[in-house]
Scaffold this motif. Structure first.
Motif, PDB file in Angstrom:
ATOM      1  N   ILE A  51       0.894  -1.155   0.000  1.00 51.47           N
ATOM      2  CA  ILE A  51       0.000   0.000   0.000  1.00 51.47           C
ATOM      3  C   ILE A  51       0.934   1.206   0.000  1.00 51.47           C
ATOM      4  O   ILE A  51       1.873   1.245   0.795  1.00 51.47           O
ATOM      5  CB  ILE A  51      -0.880   0.030   1.278  1.00 51.47           C
ATOM      6  CG1 ILE A  51      -1.894  -1.120   1.293  1.00 51.47           C
ATOM      7  CG2 ILE A  51      -1.561   1.388   1.444  1.00 51.47           C
ATOM      8  CD1 ILE A  51      -3.086  -0.952   0.371  1.00 51.47           C
ATOM      9  N   VAL A  52       0.717   2.158  -0.915  1.00 48.86           N
ATOM     10  CA  VAL A  52       1.556   3.356  -0.962  1.00 48.86           C
ATOM     11  C   VAL A  52       0.844   4.483  -0.215  1.00 48.86           C
ATOM     12  O   VAL A  52      -0.336   4.736  -0.456  1.00 48.86           O
ATOM     13  CB  VAL A  52       1.831   3.787  -2.419  1.00 48.86           C
ATOM     14  CG1 VAL A  52       2.555   5.131  -2.475  1.00 48.86           C
ATOM     15  CG2 VAL A  52       2.659   2.726  -3.133  1.00 48.86           C
ATOM     16  N   PHE A  80       7.722   3.524  -7.835  1.00 42.81           N
ATOM     17  CA  PHE A  80       8.326   4.749  -8.363  1.00 42.81           C
ATOM     18  C   PHE A  80       7.413   5.416  -9.392  1.00 42.81           C
ATOM     19  O   PHE A  80       7.281   6.645  -9.414  1.00 42.81           O
ATOM     20  CB  PHE A  80       9.722   4.477  -8.935  1.00 42.81           C
ATOM     21  CG  PHE A  80      10.733   4.214  -7.856  1.00 42.81           C
ATOM     22  CD1 PHE A  80      11.141   5.241  -7.011  1.00 42.81           C
ATOM     23  CD2 PHE A  80      11.243   2.956  -7.665  1.00 42.81           C
ATOM     24  CE1 PHE A  80      12.056   5.009  -5.986  1.00 42.81           C
ATOM     25  CE2 PHE A  80      12.153   2.704  -6.643  1.00 42.81           C
ATOM     26  CZ  PHE A  80      12.552   3.737  -5.807  1.00 42.81           C
ATOM     27  N   ASP A  81       6.756   4.617 -10.249  1.00 40.95           N
ATOM     28  CA  ASP A  81       5.813   5.176 -11.234  1.00 40.95           C
ATOM     29  C   ASP A  81       4.658   5.875 -10.513  1.00 40.95           C
ATOM     30  O   ASP A  81       4.218   6.954 -10.911  1.00 40.95           O
ATOM     31  CB  ASP A  81       5.240   4.069 -12.126  1.00 40.95           C
ATOM     32  CG  ASP A  81       6.304   3.423 -12.996  1.00 40.95           C
ATOM     33  OD1 ASP A  81       7.373   4.037 -13.168  1.00 40.95           O
ATOM     34  OD2 ASP A  81       6.067   2.305 -13.487  1.00 40.95           O
ATOM     35  N   GLU A  85       3.549  10.004 -10.465  1.00 43.98           N
ATOM     36  CA  GLU A  85       2.212  10.554 -10.745  1.00 43.98           C
ATOM     37  C   GLU A  85       1.705  11.387  -9.573  1.00 43.98           C
ATOM     38  O   GLU A  85       1.140  12.460  -9.753  1.00 43.98           O
ATOM     39  CB  GLU A  85       1.205   9.430 -11.037  1.00 43.98           C
ATOM     40  CG  GLU A  85       1.187   9.022 -12.493  1.00 43.98           C
ATOM     41  CD  GLU A  85      -0.058   8.253 -12.873  1.00 43.98           C
ATOM     42  OE1 GLU A  85      -1.175   8.661 -12.494  1.00 43.98           O
ATOM     43  OE2 GLU A  85       0.101   7.229 -13.554  1.00 43.98           O
ATOM     44  N   ILE A  86       1.927  10.886  -8.363  1.00 44.12           N
ATOM     45  CA  ILE A  86       1.487  11.619  -7.167  1.00 44.12           C
ATOM     46  C   ILE A  86       2.188  12.978  -7.111  1.00 44.12           C
ATOM     47  O   ILE A  86       1.565  14.004  -6.838  1.00 44.12           O
ATOM     48  CB  ILE A  86       1.762  10.794  -5.883  1.00 44.12           C
ATOM     49  CG1 ILE A  86       0.761   9.633  -5.788  1.00 44.12           C
ATOM     50  CG2 ILE A  86       1.685  11.664  -4.633  1.00 44.12           C
ATOM     51  CD1 ILE A  86       1.021   8.667  -4.645  1.00 44.12           C
ATOM     52  N   ASN A  87       3.483  12.991  -7.379  1.00 40.93           N
ATOM     53  CA  ASN A  87       4.249  14.242  -7.287  1.00 40.93           C
ATOM     54  C   ASN A  87       3.857  15.257  -8.357  1.00 40.93           C
ATOM     55  O   ASN A  87       4.064  16.452  -8.183  1.00 40.93           O
ATOM     56  CB  ASN A  87       5.754  13.946  -7.341  1.00 40.93           C
ATOM     57  CG  ASN A  87       6.235  13.260  -6.079  1.00 40.93           C
ATOM     58  OD1 ASN A  87       5.618  13.383  -5.025  1.00 40.93           O
ATOM     59  ND2 ASN A  87       7.305  12.499  -6.179  1.00 40.93           N
ATOM     60  N   ILE A 102      -6.487  10.267  -7.853  1.00 35.59           N
ATOM     61  CA  ILE A 102      -5.983   9.761  -9.144  1.00 35.59           C
ATOM     62  C   ILE A 102      -6.630   8.392  -9.390  1.00 35.59           C
ATOM     63  O   ILE A 102      -6.520   7.502  -8.543  1.00 35.59           O
ATOM     64  CB  ILE A 102      -4.442   9.583  -9.151  1.00 35.59           C
ATOM     65  CG1 ILE A 102      -3.722  10.860  -8.725  1.00 35.59           C
ATOM     66  CG2 ILE A 102      -3.967   9.133 -10.538  1.00 35.59           C
ATOM     67  CD1 ILE A 102      -2.215  10.666  -8.501  1.00 35.59           C
ATOM     68  N   ARG A 103      -7.277   8.263 -10.538  1.00 39.96           N
ATOM     69  CA  ARG A 103      -7.898   6.983 -10.883  1.00 39.96           C
ATOM     70  C   ARG A 103      -6.878   6.108 -11.625  1.00 39.96           C
ATOM     71  O   ARG A 103      -6.083   6.596 -12.418  1.00 39.96           O
ATOM     72  CB  ARG A 103      -9.115   7.248 -11.787  1.00 39.96           C
ATOM     73  CG  ARG A 103     -10.333   6.484 -11.364  1.00 39.96           C
ATOM     74  CD  ARG A 103     -11.580   6.930 -12.080  1.00 39.96           C
ATOM     75  NE  ARG A 103     -12.418   7.795 -11.266  1.00 39.96           N
ATOM     76  CZ  ARG A 103     -13.103   7.421 -10.190  1.00 39.96           C
ATOM     77  NH1 ARG A 103     -13.029   6.164  -9.772  1.00 39.96           N
ATOM     78  NH2 ARG A 103     -13.856   8.268  -9.532  1.00 39.96           N
ATOM     79  N   ASN A 104      -6.892   4.816 -11.341  1.00 38.24           N
ATOM     80  CA  ASN A 104      -6.030   3.845 -12.034  1.00 38.24           C
ATOM     81  C   ASN A 104      -4.582   4.351 -12.102  1.00 38.24           C
ATOM     82  O   ASN A 104      -3.988   4.438 -13.186  1.00 38.24           O
ATOM     83  CB  ASN A 104      -6.583   3.571 -13.442  1.00 38.24           C
ATOM     84  CG  ASN A 104      -5.857   2.431 -14.122  1.00 38.24           C
ATOM     85  OD1 ASN A 104      -5.280   1.558 -13.465  1.00 38.24           O
ATOM     86  ND2 ASN A 104      -5.867   2.427 -15.443  1.00 38.24           N
ATOM     87  N   VAL A 105      -4.034   4.647 -10.949  1.00 38.29           N
ATOM     88  CA  VAL A 105      -2.689   5.240 -10.902  1.00 38.29           C
ATOM     89  C   VAL A 105      -1.646   4.310 -11.543  1.00 38.29           C
ATOM     90  O   VAL A 105      -1.604   3.105 -11.249  1.00 38.29           O
ATOM     91  CB  VAL A 105      -2.302   5.608  -9.439  1.00 38.29           C
ATOM     92  CG1 VAL A 105      -2.220   4.393  -8.530  1.00 38.29           C
ATOM     93  CG2 VAL A 105      -1.014   6.409  -9.403  1.00 38.29           C
TER      94      VAL A 105
END
Ligand code: SF4
Length: 121
Positions: A51-52, A80-81, A85-87, A102-105
């Motif tokens: 879990i991130v 990392f991917d 996206e989060i950043n 974010i959907r389907n990160v």
């Protein structure tokens, strides 16, 4: 037989685990103090997931960032991917706990959801 050594992340005790593998399958686990460590070790050597948890920038809110997490386990090699996206993401206030940010990160099928909230400033 292949031997893998890892540290359990199930609780702060951090037990040192040894997993014996045969043909890519875990056949024994030792060093665990509880069953949770056995389950973690068998999964970790074959299909490691996490879990991130992180934070996302907020625009127009009473806070500059809001806490977020994936809504389900994601493959460890996608961390990392996902962080990239989060950043790059900025969420607009208002934000409530449970909102999808974010959907389907990173194409993982998991969403990034808010675990905190932000009001409009
Ligand atoms: S094996 Fe059990 S006691 Fe040891 S770190 Fe993992 S969860 Fe904690």
């Amino acid at each position: 037989m292949e031997k893998r050594e890892l540290t359990c992340i199930g609780c702060p005790m951090g037990c040192f685990l040894t997993v014996m593998l045969e043909n890519g399958e875990a056949v024994s686990v030792s060093g665990n103090t509880c069953q949770k460590g056995d389950i973690y070790a068998r999964k970790e050597v074959v299909d490691p997931t996490r879990i991130v948890t992180s934070t996302v920038k907020v625009s127009g809110g009473d806070k500059s960032r809001v806490s977020v997490k994936t809504n389900k386990d994601i493959p460890k090699n996608k961390i990392f991917d996902i962080m990239e996206e989060i950043n790059k993401t900025s969420a607009h206030a208002p934000i409530s706990i449970g909102d999808v940010i974010i959907r389907n990160v990173a194409g993982t099928g998991s969403d990034i959801i808010a675990t905190g909230s932000a009001e409009v400033m």
